[in-house]
Scaffold this motif. Structure first.
Motif, mmCIF file in Angstrom:
data_model
loop_
_atom_site.group_PDB
_atom_site.id
_atom_site.type_symbol
_atom_site.label_atom_id
_atom_site.label_comp_id
_atom_site.label_asym_id
_atom_site.label_seq_id
_atom_site.Cartn_x
_atom_site.Cartn_y
_atom_site.Cartn_z
ATOM 1 N N ALA A 1 38.582 49.810 33.072
ATOM 2 C CA ALA A 1 39.522 50.751 33.593
ATOM 3 C C ALA A 1 39.984 51.727 32.641
ATOM 4 O O ALA A 1 40.299 52.986 32.813
ATOM 5 N N SER A 2 40.113 51.241 31.250
ATOM 6 C CA SER A 2 40.825 51.934 30.257
ATOM 7 C C SER A 2 39.550 52.877 29.512
ATOM 8 O O SER A 2 40.240 53.960 29.046
ATOM 9 N N MET A 3 38.303 52.547 29.527
ATOM 10 C CA MET A 3 37.487 53.478 28.850
ATOM 11 C C MET A 3 37.045 54.743 29.970
ATOM 12 O O MET A 3 36.786 55.726 29.315
ATOM 13 N N GLY A 4 37.053 54.632 31.132
ATOM 14 C CA GLY A 4 36.832 55.782 32.037
ATOM 15 C C GLY A 4 35.524 55.684 32.149
ATOM 16 O O GLY A 4 34.641 55.624 31.125
ATOM 17 N N GLY A 5 34.939 56.331 33.235
ATOM 18 C CA GLY A 5 33.425 56.729 33.633
ATOM 19 C C GLY A 5 32.684 55.644 33.833
ATOM 20 O O GLY A 5 31.516 55.625 33.912
ATOM 21 N N ALA A 6 33.214 54.415 34.179
ATOM 22 C CA ALA A 6 32.568 53.263 34.550
ATOM 23 C C ALA A 6 32.875 52.744 36.120
ATOM 24 O O ALA A 6 33.041 51.430 36.028
ATOM 25 N N GLU A 7 33.075 53.640 36.946
ATOM 26 C CA GLU A 7 33.812 53.311 38.181
ATOM 27 C C GLU A 7 32.689 52.210 38.917
ATOM 28 O O GLU A 7 33.278 51.086 39.627
ATOM 29 N N THR A 8 31.509 52.429 38.923
ATOM 30 C CA THR A 8 30.563 51.590 39.370
ATOM 31 C C THR A 8 30.630 50.136 39.145
ATOM 32 O O THR A 8 30.707 49.247 39.753
ATOM 33 N N GLN A 9 30.655 50.123 37.687
ATOM 34 C CA GLN A 9 30.717 48.834 37.142
ATOM 35 C C GLN A 9 31.970 47.983 37.277
ATOM 36 O O GLN A 9 32.031 46.832 37.629
ATOM 37 N N MET A 10 32.940 48.716 37.420
ATOM 38 C CA MET A 10 34.401 48.311 37.505
ATOM 39 C C MET A 10 34.429 47.986 38.750
ATOM 40 O O MET A 10 35.258 46.698 39.011
ATOM 41 N N LYS A 11 33.834 48.371 39.895
ATOM 42 C CA LYS A 11 34.038 47.885 41.146
ATOM 43 C C LYS A 11 33.410 46.481 41.360
ATOM 44 O O LYS A 11 33.664 45.463 41.813
ATOM 45 N N GLY A 12 32.071 46.519 40.723
ATOM 46 C CA GLY A 12 31.390 45.129 40.503
ATOM 47 C C GLY A 12 32.259 44.156 39.857
ATOM 48 O O GLY A 12 32.288 42.961 40.361
ATOM 49 N N HIS A 13 33.210 44.393 39.039
ATOM 50 C CA HIS A 13 33.956 43.363 38.178
ATOM 51 C C HIS A 13 35.113 43.158 38.977
ATOM 52 O O HIS A 13 35.703 42.103 38.830
ATOM 53 N N ILE A 14 35.692 44.149 39.694
ATOM 54 C CA ILE A 14 36.704 43.663 40.571
ATOM 55 C C ILE A 14 36.269 42.605 41.593
ATOM 56 O O ILE A 14 36.970 41.722 41.753
ATOM 57 N N ARG A 15 35.124 42.724 42.194
ATOM 58 C CA ARG A 15 34.445 41.674 43.073
ATOM 59 C C ARG A 15 34.362 40.545 42.234
ATOM 60 O O ARG A 15 34.801 39.227 42.525
ATOM 61 N N ASN A 16 33.995 40.491 41.151
ATOM 62 C CA ASN A 16 33.719 39.370 40.211
ATOM 63 C C ASN A 16 34.939 38.581 39.941
ATOM 64 O O ASN A 16 35.420 37.434 39.923
ATOM 65 N N ASN A 17 36.006 39.341 39.569
ATOM 66 C CA ASN A 17 37.351 38.927 39.469
ATOM 67 C C ASN A 17 38.159 38.146 40.753
ATOM 68 O O ASN A 17 38.570 36.954 40.527
ATOM 69 N N ILE A 18 37.796 38.815 41.962
ATOM 70 C CA ILE A 18 38.137 38.121 43.184
ATOM 71 C C ILE A 18 37.594 36.788 43.252
ATOM 72 O O ILE A 18 38.027 35.917 43.898
ATOM 73 N N ARG A 19 36.166 36.790 43.028
ATOM 74 C CA ARG A 19 35.147 35.689 43.232
ATOM 75 C C ARG A 19 35.689 34.220 42.302
ATOM 76 O O ARG A 19 35.628 33.331 42.704
ATOM 77 N N VAL A 20 36.324 34.821 41.135
ATOM 78 C CA VAL A 20 36.561 33.559 40.227
ATOM 79 C C VAL A 20 37.897 33.198 40.170
ATOM 80 O O VAL A 20 38.360 32.467 39.410
ATOM 81 N N GLY A 21 38.819 34.120 41.108
ATOM 82 C CA GLY A 21 40.116 33.203 41.378
ATOM 83 C C GLY A 21 41.268 34.471 40.821
ATOM 84 O O GLY A 21 42.446 34.173 40.926
ATOM 85 N N ASN A 22 40.768 35.503 40.420
ATOM 86 C CA ASN A 22 41.766 36.494 39.889
ATOM 87 C C ASN A 22 42.032 37.466 41.379
ATOM 88 O O ASN A 22 41.162 38.572 41.567
#
Length: 252
Positions: free
Chosen positions: A195-216
């Motif tokens: 989120a902070s570096m910008g320009g990596a929205e596709t990867q960020m969406k993947g890690h949003i899914r990862n966060n939710i999967r692991v309990g965040n």
């Protein structure tokens, strides 16, 4: 306007006895910023002070803010972030920000630790070997990201499969498997860095899914973005919020 009692208390918790040069030379800006970042914003997040410092450190690495990082690293140690946690935040940034960006932060972290009388190197946190890094990397990537890497290994052209292998053995096998931070903490920090570096929205969406999967859950990520806002600005915060709402829409 004056700095509120709450903002002053929260600031002093991080930096006891600190006399701000900017507060003397730029008092109007510091009053606005401190009241916002250390009072108003904190009314809208459940993250405790240690967690707030961890995510801010990750954001500052991603944005290349080495001077603010050094100040916040000292504050982090003051509120109980451990030297190992501090180092692991920096190490976890390498596969996401790249060593070119992280290099100066390694030296900055070492300087802060040594100034605090902490001997280096710290106790090692690696849990894999050259023989086990790939297998253990696949195990933890499946926990965090499901079958994403397995699917890449099956579907990528042969001349590109090494990128999927690198995700398993290096990104996850070398870094994610380290002790010192939990899988939930690492995924939260990765979300912060993307989120902070910008320009990596596709990867960020993947890690949003990862966060939710692991309990965040979504609220945890909203709380995280709230803390980040004063430091990363509105455009990147709102872009990350848009990605979060795409992946995890509000329930009607």
């Amino acid at each position: 306007m004056k700095i509120s009692e709450t903002a002053q208390k929260n600031h002093d918790e991080l930096f006891p006895g600190h006399v701000s040069v900017l507060a003397e030379k730029d008092p109007e800006l510091i009053e606005v910023f401190d009241n916002f970042a250390f009072d108003e914003v904190l009314q809208h997040t459940s993250l405790d002070v240690k967690e707030r410092q961890r995510v801010l450190l990750a954001a500052l690495i991603a944005m290349q803010c080495v001077n603010e990082f050094k100040a916040m690293a000292k504050g982090a140690l003051n509120v109980g972030v451990t030297p190992i946690e501090l180092k692991e935040i920096v190490y976890q940034a390498v596969p996401y920000a790249g060593l070119g960006k992280v290099f100066d932060f390694l030296h900055a972290t070492n300087a802060v630790l040594e100034e605090n009388g902490i001997a280096l190197p710290l106790e090692g946190q690696a849990t894999t070997t050259a023989e086990t890094r790939y297998g253990k990397g696949l195990e933890i990537v499946r926990e965090a990201a499901g079958e994403a890497v397995d699917n890449l290994l099956k579907t990528m052209p042969d001349n590109q499969k090494h990128f999927a292998t690198f995700l398993a053995d290096n990104c996850f096998g070398d870094h994610f498997t380290r002790s010192g931070l939990s899988i939930q903490e690492r995924e939260q920090l990765i979300f912060v860095m993307l989120a902070s570096m910008g320009g990596a929205e596709t990867q960020m969406k993947g890690h949003i899914r990862n966060n939710i999967r692991v309990g965040n859950d979504k609220q945890k990520l909203l709380d995280t973005l709230t803390v980040l806002l004063p430091f990363i600005g509105y455009p990147r915060t709102l872009t990350a919020l848009h990605c979060l709402n795409e992946v995890a829409p509000e329930e009607s």
